[in-house]
Design a protein around this motif. Structure first.
Motif, PDB file in Angstrom:
ATOM      1  N   ILE A   1      81.595 -25.653 -55.125  1.00  0.00           N
ATOM      2  CA  ILE A   1      80.159 -25.701 -54.828  1.00  0.00           C
ATOM      3  C   ILE A   1      79.919 -26.088 -53.379  1.00  0.00           C
ATOM      4  O   ILE A   1      79.170 -25.428 -52.653  1.00  0.00           O
ATOM      5  CB  ILE A   1      79.456 -26.693 -55.775  1.00  0.00           C
ATOM      6  CG1 ILE A   1      79.434 -26.149 -57.205  1.00  0.00           C
ATOM      7  CG2 ILE A   1      78.026 -26.990 -55.288  1.00  0.00           C
ATOM      8  CD1 ILE A   1      78.932 -27.140 -58.236  1.00  0.00           C
TER       9      ILE A   1
ATOM     10  N   ASP B   1      80.354 -24.249 -49.640  1.00  0.00           N
ATOM     11  CA  ASP B   1      79.233 -23.553 -49.006  1.00  0.00           C
ATOM     12  C   ASP B   1      78.367 -24.587 -48.301  1.00  0.00           C
ATOM     13  O   ASP B   1      77.795 -25.480 -48.940  1.00  0.00           O
ATOM     14  CB  ASP B   1      78.421 -22.818 -50.071  1.00  0.00           C
ATOM     15  CG  ASP B   1      77.255 -22.022 -49.491  1.00  0.00           C
ATOM     16  OD1 ASP B   1      77.012 -22.105 -48.266  1.00  0.00           O
ATOM     17  OD2 ASP B   1      76.576 -21.331 -50.276  1.00  0.00           O
TER      18      ASP B   1
ATOM     19  N   THR C   1      71.990 -22.134 -54.979  1.00  0.00           N
ATOM     20  CA  THR C   1      73.265 -21.424 -55.099  1.00  0.00           C
ATOM     21  C   THR C   1      73.899 -21.730 -56.455  1.00  0.00           C
ATOM     22  O   THR C   1      74.716 -20.952 -56.949  1.00  0.00           O
ATOM     23  CB  THR C   1      74.220 -21.823 -53.974  1.00  0.00           C
ATOM     24  OG1 THR C   1      74.330 -23.260 -53.915  1.00  0.00           O
ATOM     25  CG2 THR C   1      73.715 -21.320 -52.620  1.00  0.00           C
ATOM     26  N   TYR C   2      73.508 -22.868 -57.034  1.00  0.00           N
ATOM     27  CA  TYR C   2      73.948 -23.255 -58.375  1.00  0.00           C
ATOM     28  C   TYR C   2      72.760 -23.845 -59.125  1.00  0.00           C
ATOM     29  O   TYR C   2      71.860 -24.431 -58.520  1.00  0.00           O
ATOM     30  CB  TYR C   2      75.099 -24.272 -58.322  1.00  0.00           C
ATOM     31  CG  TYR C   2      76.386 -23.659 -57.815  1.00  0.00           C
ATOM     32  CD1 TYR C   2      77.334 -23.146 -58.702  1.00  0.00           C
ATOM     33  CD2 TYR C   2      76.643 -23.552 -56.449  1.00  0.00           C
ATOM     34  CE1 TYR C   2      78.505 -22.552 -58.239  1.00  0.00           C
ATOM     35  CE2 TYR C   2      77.804 -22.957 -55.977  1.00  0.00           C
ATOM     36  CZ  TYR C   2      78.730 -22.456 -56.875  1.00  0.00           C
ATOM     37  OH  TYR C   2      79.880 -21.870 -56.416  1.00  0.00           O
TER      38      TYR C   2
ATOM     39  N   ASP D   1      76.647 -20.743 -61.813  1.00  0.00           N
ATOM     40  CA  ASP D   1      76.394 -19.946 -60.618  1.00  0.00           C
ATOM     41  C   ASP D   1      74.984 -19.362 -60.703  1.00  0.00           C
ATOM     42  O   ASP D   1      74.581 -18.853 -61.760  1.00  0.00           O
ATOM     43  CB  ASP D   1      77.392 -18.795 -60.512  1.00  0.00           C
ATOM     44  CG  ASP D   1      78.811 -19.261 -60.252  1.00  0.00           C
ATOM     45  OD1 ASP D   1      79.097 -20.451 -60.492  1.00  0.00           O
ATOM     46  OD2 ASP D   1      79.633 -18.435 -59.830  1.00  0.00           O
TER      47      ASP D   1
ATOM     48  N   GLU E   1      73.847 -16.686 -59.636  1.00  0.00           N
ATOM     49  CA  GLU E   1      73.843 -15.245 -59.917  1.00  0.00           C
ATOM     50  C   GLU E   1      73.939 -14.950 -61.423  1.00  0.00           C
ATOM     51  O   GLU E   1      73.658 -13.830 -61.856  1.00  0.00           O
ATOM     52  CB  GLU E   1      74.991 -14.562 -59.185  1.00  0.00           C
ATOM     53  CG  GLU E   1      76.356 -15.054 -59.597  1.00  0.00           C
ATOM     54  CD  GLU E   1      77.478 -14.538 -58.714  1.00  0.00           C
ATOM     55  OE1 GLU E   1      78.632 -14.551 -59.169  1.00  0.00           O
ATOM     56  OE2 GLU E   1      77.189 -14.125 -57.580  1.00  0.00           O
ATOM     57  N   ASP E   2      74.313 -15.954 -62.209  1.00  0.00           N
ATOM     58  CA  ASP E   2      74.419 -15.776 -63.660  1.00  0.00           C
ATOM     59  C   ASP E   2      73.139 -16.171 -64.398  1.00  0.00           C
ATOM     60  O   ASP E   2      73.107 -16.152 -65.628  1.00  0.00           O
ATOM     61  CB  ASP E   2      75.583 -16.599 -64.210  1.00  0.00           C
ATOM     62  CG  ASP E   2      76.927 -16.074 -63.746  1.00  0.00           C
ATOM     63  OD1 ASP E   2      77.052 -14.849 -63.563  1.00  0.00           O
ATOM     64  OD2 ASP E   2      77.853 -16.890 -63.562  1.00  0.00           O
TER      65      ASP E   2
ATOM     66  N   ARG F   1      82.634 -26.624 -66.540  1.00  0.00           N
ATOM     67  CA  ARG F   1      81.256 -26.536 -66.032  1.00  0.00           C
ATOM     68  C   ARG F   1      80.349 -27.592 -66.676  1.00  0.00           C
ATOM     69  O   ARG F   1      79.205 -27.759 -66.278  1.00  0.00           O
ATOM     70  CB  ARG F   1      80.679 -25.144 -66.308  1.00  0.00           C
ATOM     71  CG  ARG F   1      81.363 -24.019 -65.528  1.00  0.00           C
ATOM     72  CD  ARG F   1      81.128 -24.161 -64.045  1.00  0.00           C
ATOM     73  NE  ARG F   1      81.697 -23.066 -63.284  1.00  0.00           N
ATOM     74  CZ  ARG F   1      81.037 -22.362 -62.373  1.00  0.00           C
ATOM     75  NH1 ARG F   1      79.775 -22.665 -62.112  1.00  0.00           N
ATOM     76  NH2 ARG F   1      81.633 -21.390 -61.720  1.00  0.00           N
TER      77      ARG F   1
END
Length: 364
Positions: free
Chosen positions: A103, A106, A144-145, A174, A176-177, A208
């Motif tokens: 994480i 970034d 981003t998360y 994530d 994007e999920d 996670r």
């Protein structure tokens, strides 16, 4: 603490100019403007509570609440997004180290999420299957998360704690999920982009999942053993105080504008307004002093229940007084304060929306 500094002393004028110049644009966008976001990344404000082990700032709580108050004074929506997202960054003290390193690799990492347990996580071997929908994730458009809170399910049955209550655990996913959903439709905090989101049948590894409890902290530092409840109460109250300070600062010019446009202006009317402004300022500052003193004491005496309770009570009192002071002054500001395209109205809307947060509704 007998005297207290104005929030502006903690921010560079350039920062305040950028934040406020682009606040109207951010409200139109429904999220922080690119210029505001660039400043947030530049100053690492999303990483205020991220562990130093992952290059976060790991800011002590007394310093944090003053910083967040100052950012909310500059602009309520920006201060709120930073507070909620860096608050989620605090979870870095509880993440599996392998996931945490991923994480925070970034440098523009931003974590958003909701604590509402409106999802399920079904055990499937070494994985979980995540389903659910969540509301009100401030800053989610920059994330981003994203974190989700879920009831843990095994063999189609909820797992229970020893006391019979459902076992609930948060997960970090994530971005994007996760599917974002339009959901923020309130009068204020529009630029926070506090929209909803959902997840359908997402398989994630068990790493996670994390547990927000001092005994489960992976980073052995005081910041991550400080109780989450008081940390949340204090950071939200600091934001509301910052917005109230911003409103009070704008009252002087608003009062002068109203006075010059009244058909019958007399010294008595001006005196009433000036007295109300002085009284509200003094009352709010007294409450701020009590609040910051309580936070400092709780930090200097870790685990002291008396000091922690004082943080809870002074946070609630500060939120109440901030709202009442603003409401006392609002009628003297004239229609300027009721026009949605003015700064003072935006501050009023932001404060009255933020102060609806359930965590600070009731006094102890």
């Amino acid at each position: 603490m007998n005297e207290i500094q104005h929030p502006s002393t903690l921010l560079q004028p350039r920062w305040v100019d950028i934040i406020r110049e682009h606040a109207p644009q951010a409200e139109q966008l429904g999220k922080l403007s690119p210029e505001q976001l660039e400043l947030v990344y530049e100053q690492q404000w999303f990483n205020l509570l991220a562990p130093a082990a992952y290059d976060g700032l790991q800011m002590p709580l007394p310093q944090l609440v003053q910083t967040e108050e100052a950012l909310a004074w500059a602009d309520g929506s920006l201060g709120w997004v930073v507070t909620l997202c860096c608050g989620a960054g605090w979870f870095g003290g509880f993440f599996d180290p392998e996931i945490a390193k991923l994480i925070y690799a970034d440098k523009q990492a931003c974590i958003a999420g909701s604590g509402a347990p409106t999802g399920t996580a079904t055990i499937e071997g070494e994985n979980y299957i995540i389903n659910g929908s969540w509301k009100y994730a401030s800053g989610v458009h920059h994330a981003t998360y994203i974190t989700v809170s879920c009831h843990i399910i095994d063999d189609d049955k909820p797992i229970l704690n020893d006391d019979g209550t459902p076992l609930i655990r948060p997960f970090v996913l994530d971005a994007e999920d996760v599917e974002l959903l339009a959901g923020w439709k309130y009068i204020g905090m529009i630029a926070t982009g506090s929209d909803a989101y959902k997840v359908d049948n997402l398989r994630v590894n068990k790493n996670r999942c994390f547990n927000i409890d001092a005994s489960a902290a992976v980073i052995n530092e005081q910041l991550y053993t400080y109780p989450f409840l008081q940390l949340a109460e204090a950071t939200l109250a600091a934001n509301i105080a910052g917005m109230a300070m911003h409103f009070i600062d704008l009252c002087g010019p608003a009062f002068k504008y109203k006075a010059t446009n009244l058909r019958r202006v007399n010294e008595a009317n001006v005196a009433v307004m000036d007295e109300a402004l002085a009284s509200a300022s003094a009352l709010l500052n007294q409450s701020r002093i009590a609040f910051f003193d309580a936070v400092e004491a709780s930090w200097n005496q870790p685990g002291n229940e008396v000091y922690l309770k004082a943080v809870s009570s002074t946070s609630r009192v500060l939120a109440k007084i901030a709202r009442e002071c603003v409401d006392e002054l609002y009628p003297y500001c004239g229609l300027l304060a009721a026009s949605p395209d003015t700064e003072i109205n935006r501050v009023w809307r932001d404060l009255h929306t933020a102060s609806q947060h359930a965590l600070l509704t009731f006094l102890l």
